[in-house]
Design a protein around this motif. Structure first.
Motif, PDB file in Angstrom:
ATOM      1  N   GLN A  78       4.288   5.670  -4.932  1.00 57.26           N
ATOM      2  CA  GLN A  78       4.721   5.916  -6.327  1.00 57.26           C
ATOM      3  C   GLN A  78       3.818   6.881  -7.101  1.00 57.26           C
ATOM      4  N   ARG A  79       2.600   7.089  -6.626  1.00 60.95           N
ATOM      5  CA  ARG A  79       1.563   8.143  -6.834  1.00 60.95           C
ATOM      6  C   ARG A  79       1.980   9.675  -6.831  1.00 60.95           C
ATOM      7  N   ASN A  88       0.881  -1.155  -0.176  1.00 65.02           N
ATOM      8  CA  ASN A  88      -0.050  -0.014  -0.022  1.00 65.02           C
ATOM      9  C   ASN A  88       0.860   1.257  -0.106  1.00 65.02           C
ATOM     10  N   GLU A 139       2.388   1.943  -3.443  1.00 63.15           N
ATOM     11  CA  GLU A 139       1.573   2.364  -4.349  1.00 63.15           C
ATOM     12  C   GLU A 139       1.132   3.930  -4.008  1.00 63.15           C
TER      13      GLU A 139
END
Length: 670
Positions: A202-203, A196, A199
């Motif tokens: 990365q965004r 999580n 993710e």
């Protein structure tokens, strides 16, 4: 040393579990016994409390050796003994160890309270480790608050900071790899981060690489009233941000249980703060205050520290009020009318066509400006009257602050609620209050200059959700004609964490270069600071005269680098450009770029050109304007590459150095 990690479901980092903890406790007890300072019958209980009741994260026990831990337990025991001899019962613990590859800091910490004196660990961490981080040498940080108290009788908690030098998977990523978090991360981070977190990071990383300014995300932590605030930004784009954010959430009676700072080899920094509300808080519920922290984080990013910081840290001013005070201080330095009616009378008597008279008058003007109101004197006056600063800020905010809660579904922001709760004075009432409150003419003049600032701000990005510097479009009508005889059409003031600057123009459509001003020493910086606006005005006026026979008028921009940031020309220029675009482009993205109050009421376009220190930046400025959605991006800058529609200045005789080309052209015609 054996260790393992276990993923805590619902957590964002793998929990630190040290399997050799029990064996280590026995060894540490033996070390303490050999020292002989703690009574033998107390050693077991002191060690047990330190390991089991205090709630220090297991990372500490993984990193430290037996002797260091024993010394820390001894220091804690000694501090407890010392506290019993004090009437206030205060316990103060400061433990630290630094090396080339990292550091450990441990100190007593009261939730929701900033350190005002003493070691000031977070400021030291900012200066030595986080602000200095770059893709070639960077430091990551993990910080934890102890779950338990120092002892049964002393209820203080400990705050621990663990700093380690990064070991990147790929220290020199290619342009294709810089967007891949698996390529640019520290190996320790990859081993501890949950899917999580990878993710989410990365965004955020992608957004940081694709736009200017900080990127913020807020996450609720399930089954708790705790929130996780994640902030991403480019390395080196701000200073003292980590410690300043602590001051910000402390102002709203919030405290952090954990903090993480991750560095990446693509030049991105991401901070995670786990925030909760302090017990018996007098502030609004965390469900409201946390959103105010998010809203004001961009102000902290733009101006992390100011001379008004202590008023903010002690709760006398909010972050918005202290930042406003800082901008007002800068405005006063440049525009406080220090010449007086006597100067005007003298100028009327002298023959202004006589060079000797003009020189004498200029010397008198410089002396009056330098000796009457120094920067320090103006600051001292402002700091003495925080209540007046509050009232002046309210006067400013009532014009330029837009409450986004207009659809009936959202509550008004805390900023808006504070404005409504304050006693809002009219301009005349505020002027009278300034006269009643100040005790002499100098104090009166300083605060009247802030009122002048308020009256002449036509638009500002002060309340934009995301920004990289503060920009203000001013009506130049307040400038005295005796000093500035040619009236200007428009002027911008830009303030960043490492610079201040102006943009002046004499027509609506005007073009001129942007100059970066460096200072070789403090004396030169002081001179540059005093003459900044006058030099900018003279340069713009000269450009206006040069452009007298073409449709475009003359303009000029200046960027004065703060003395401690002489190496930040590129970053300062980028902030100058982006914050200027905030004033001329309509915001269309809620939460990122929103509409601002526009008292000017007319569309504006600015045109920049190269000058000293900025010749290599024109391509970036043009492309950035394009990225921001400016339809005029091709015309935004001259001096850019031919592939972007630019014209080489040296080839076509547009610069001083191109005189040779001009002569060659004449010879060809002959």
């Amino acid at each position: 040393m054996s260790q393992s990690t276990v993923v805590d479901q619902g957590s964002d980092y793998s929990a630190n579990i040290y399997e050799g903890k029990q064996e280590q406790m026995l060894r540490v007890s033996a070390v303490l016994t050999n020292m002989g300072f703690i009574p033998p019958e107390l050693i077991k209980s002191e060690v047990s409390w330190f390991y089991n009741n205090l709630g220090i994260d297991d990372m500490y026990f993984m990193l430290e050796n037996d002797e260091t831990i024993a010394n820390h337990i001894l220091a804690l025991y000694g501090a407890q003994v010392s506290s019993f001899t004090k009437t206030d019962g205060h316990l103060d613990i400061n433990l630290e160890k630094e090396s080339e590859d990292g550091a450990v800091f441990i100190h007593t910490s009261q939730p929701g309270v900033s350190q005002l004196q003493g070691p000031l660990h977070e400021r030291r961490i900012d200066a030595k480790y986080l602000d200095a981080s770059n893709p070639t040498k960077a430091y990551r940080l993990e910080s934890y608050r102890s779950r338990g108290t120092v002892s049964e009788k002393v209820k203080a908690q400990l705050r621990c900071y663990f700093i380690a030098r990064c070991n990147f998977v790929n220290a020199d990523p290619t342009p294709e790899q810089i967007h891949d978090i698996q390529q640019v991360s520290d190996r320790t981070f990859l081993g501890k981060a949950t899917p999580n977190t990878l993710e989410v990071y990365q965004r955020i990383m992608t957004h940081v690489l694709n736009r200017s300014g900080p990127v913020l995300e807020l996450h609720e932590i399930p089954s708790t009233r705790e929130y996780r605030l994640i902030i991403g930004y480019r390395q080196g784009s701000t200073q003292n941000f980590f410690s300043a954010m602590s001051d910000l959430y402390h102002y709203y009676d919030l405290y952090s249980t954990r903090k993480y700072v991750e560095q990446f080899s693509n030049g991105v920094t991401i901070i995670s703060l786990y925030l909760g509300s302090v017990a018996k808080s007098q502030s609004a519920p965390i469900e409201h205050t946390i959103h105010q922290v998010v809203k004001e984080a961009s102000l902290i990013y733009c101006i992390p520290t100011t001379p008004f910081q202590n008023l903010f840290r002690t709760g006398k001013l909010s972050v918005q009020e202290s930042t406003y005070g800082y901008v007002g201080w800068i405005f006063s330095q440049h525009f406080l009318n220090r010449l007086g009616s006597e100067y005007t009378s003298l100028a009327g008597v002298l023959n202004m066509s006589d060079p000797i008279h003009v020189e004498v008058l200029n010397k008198i003007k410089k002396r009056l400006r330098t000796d009457t109101f120094t920067r320090e004197y103006i600051l001292d006056i402002l700091l003495r009257f925080p209540d007046l600063l509050k009232q002046l800020y309210v006067n400013f905010a009532m014009v330029h602050y837009i409450n986004p809660a207009t659809n009936g579904k959202l509550r008004p922001t805390l900023s808006y609620q504070r404005l409504q709760a304050d006693n809002i004075l009219t301009e005349e009432e505020l002027s009278e209050k300034i006269k009643r409150t100040t005790t002499n003419s100098h104090e009166l003049m300083v605060f009247q200059s802030l009122l002048t600032f308020n009256k002449h701000v036509l638009k500002t990005n002060f309340y934009q959700p995301t920004k990289v510097a503060l920009s203000f479009r001013l009506a130049p009508s307040f400038l005295p004609t005796i000093e500035y005889p040619t009236p200007m059409y428009g002027m911008n003031l830009v303030v960043g964490s490492e610079f201040r600057g102006f943009h002046l123009r004499f027509r609506d459509v005007a073009r001129g270069g942007i100059r970066v001003i460096r200072s070789r020493n403090k004396e030169a910086y002081s001179i540059n600071l005093r003459s900044l606006f006058d030099e900018n005005y003279a340069l713009a006026a000269t450009q206006q005269r040069k452009n007298k026979d073409i449709p475009e008028g003359g303009s000029k921009g200046t960027i004065l680098l703060d003395f401690g940031h002489q190496d930040k020309a590129r970053g300062a220029f980028e902030k100058y450009v982006d914050s200027t675009l905030d004033l001329i482009l309509d915001g269309q993205t809620p939460g990122i770029k929103e509409k601002i109050v526009d008292l000017h009421g007319k569309p504006e376009i600015l045109f920049f050109g190269p000058d000293e220190g900025t010749a290599d930046f024109m391509d970036w400025a043009s492309q950035h304007a394009r990225t921001r959605g400016a339809t005029f991006w091709k015309a935004f800058t001259t001096g850019k590459s031919q592939s972007l529609g630019g014209i080489p200045h040296d080839t076509y005789g547009m610069t001083t150095r191109s005189v040779h080309q001009y002569v060659l052209g004449i010879l060809r015609k002959l």
